[in-house]
Design an enzyme around this catalytic site. Sequence first.
Site, PDB file in Angstrom:
ATOM      1  N   ASP A  77      33.632  45.704  31.652  1.00 40.42           N
ATOM      2  CA  ASP A  77      33.596  44.754  32.758  1.00 40.42           C
ATOM      3  C   ASP A  77      34.981  44.653  33.392  1.00 40.42           C
ATOM      4  OD1 ASP A  77      31.905  42.696  34.135  1.00 40.42           O
ATOM      5  OD2 ASP A  77      33.544  41.398  33.481  1.00 40.42           O
ATOM      6  N   ASP A  99      25.508  38.770  37.274  1.00 41.35           N
ATOM      7  CA  ASP A  99      26.216  37.883  38.198  1.00 41.35           C
ATOM      8  C   ASP A  99      25.510  37.725  39.536  1.00 41.35           C
ATOM      9  OD1 ASP A  99      28.327  37.096  36.576  1.00 41.35           O
ATOM     10  OD2 ASP A  99      29.597  38.782  37.158  1.00 41.35           O
ATOM     11  N   GLU A 129      32.744  49.465  35.231  1.00 41.47           N
ATOM     12  CA  GLU A 129      32.300  48.494  36.250  1.00 41.47           C
ATOM     13  C   GLU A 129      33.367  48.475  37.340  1.00 41.47           C
ATOM     14  OE1 GLU A 129      32.724  45.542  38.542  1.00 41.47           O
ATOM     15  OE2 GLU A 129      33.233  44.459  36.709  1.00 41.47           O
TER      16      GLU A 129
END
Length: 500
Positions: free
Chosen positions: A297, A399, A344
């Site tokens: 991430d 998200d 990501e």
Amino acid sequence: MTIPRSSGVLLHPTSLPGPFGIGELGQYARAFVDWLALAGQKYWQVMPLGPTGYGDSPYQAFSAFAGNPYLIDLNALREHGLLSDTEFNVLPEFNPGKVDFGQQYVWRNQMLERAYARYAFGDAQHLKPDFDAFKAEEADWLDDYALFMALKNAHGGLPWNAWEPGTRDREPQALDNARTRLKEDIERVKFIQFLFFRQWTVLRRYAAEKGIQIIGDIPIFVAMDSSDAWANREQFYFDDQGQPTVVAGVPPDYFSETGQLWGNPLYNWDAMDKDGYQWWIKRFQGSLKLFDVIRIDHFRGFAASWEIPFPAETAIHGQWVPAKGHEMFEAVRQALGTLPIIAEDLGVITPDVEKLRDDFEFPGMAVLQFAFGGGDFSVNDFLPHNLRENQVVYTGTHDNDTTRGWWRNADELERHNFRVYTSSDPTEDTFAAQLTRMAFESRARLAVVPLQDLMNLGTEARMNLPGTTGDHNWTWRYAAADLRPDLARSLRDLTEATGR
């Protein structure tokens, strides 16, 4: 890493059904794996599995190495003789569709403490050889984590930089005194970690037998209040009192006009470089014990981090500061070989981020919900025809709003662009299925879809709204009856038709 053309489903284990208020690593986790196999899927993507604290975010864990005790299958503990039937006679009133983390903190921790007490008094001693082996094998992180959690409990939950200087600063005599004084608490923490890893290993093996690999998510940063920060203070930017001098976040973007102030401590890359990036090598080693593939991430933080002076109220007044990601990944590759990493690479992506990703041949990400904004949307990198083969495509992520919810709330320009691009006029009922098909039909090697989108659920099933706190984030759960065989069959048909 070369991913074969394939597909998978994004679902965090907390969202699994079950009788005790949160998803667990037992019966319903195996049922989900069975469903994935029936649906022709090859991957199950989860979010970070660490123990969560305030805010309940899996991206702010007390340890980058430990597992979340909330996920431990309590029925399995009953089978081992660590819990009795009478302890399940009176249960809290659990919400089957939503996790109440406060309720879990009280009730589940009590159940786990009872399980350890039985073991400490001599029950389930068949576990002792495996427990001893676990403690020895994982001592490098487990000893610090168990001491950290025992000290945190002894200090009423206060963060480590609010402890007295001796334990805050890890003075040897203070730590020795704490180990003696808190011996039983330390052992209990270790035993609970043993239970988590034992159950996760069994589940992962079950998934492998069904042809399912696990994609695990690791945040680039560790939490401020974590055993990692406390035990490795020299690897971060802290002052003499344990306060961070700068913290992490992102500048204003799609999600927030004031950016996102995460508050994580930032890495001291020069210090990490001097010891050969040993902390990162150990972190990836730990992650590979949990996952087949690792999604990082906020990958762009390995090229440069948004550095915000501490303290600050928002993330607006920060600056990009270069990181030593290339040197770190090279050191990790030398130590561990080629890593199965997904980068990501969303948000503000600059040429240095792309170079870092491509130098190590990491697949990047694309989110179709981001493909249709703006006037000249034809140049959008996330449009299906612009996707790269070495990429992972999503309808949305944890998200994002659910895809049904996104269409309901999309502005008219986005809707218009989608209609023009697809020569179609979807409805709220059909849009999620259409975007899923577009993801599967794309040339990206891997397509991943949140379970909420496969179930065509609205905003009420959204997992997280970045930049917000409260009981609406991280709490969604599905019901066992929602995982229908006909849904699996239709997903299998799509998977086979698109060569995945």
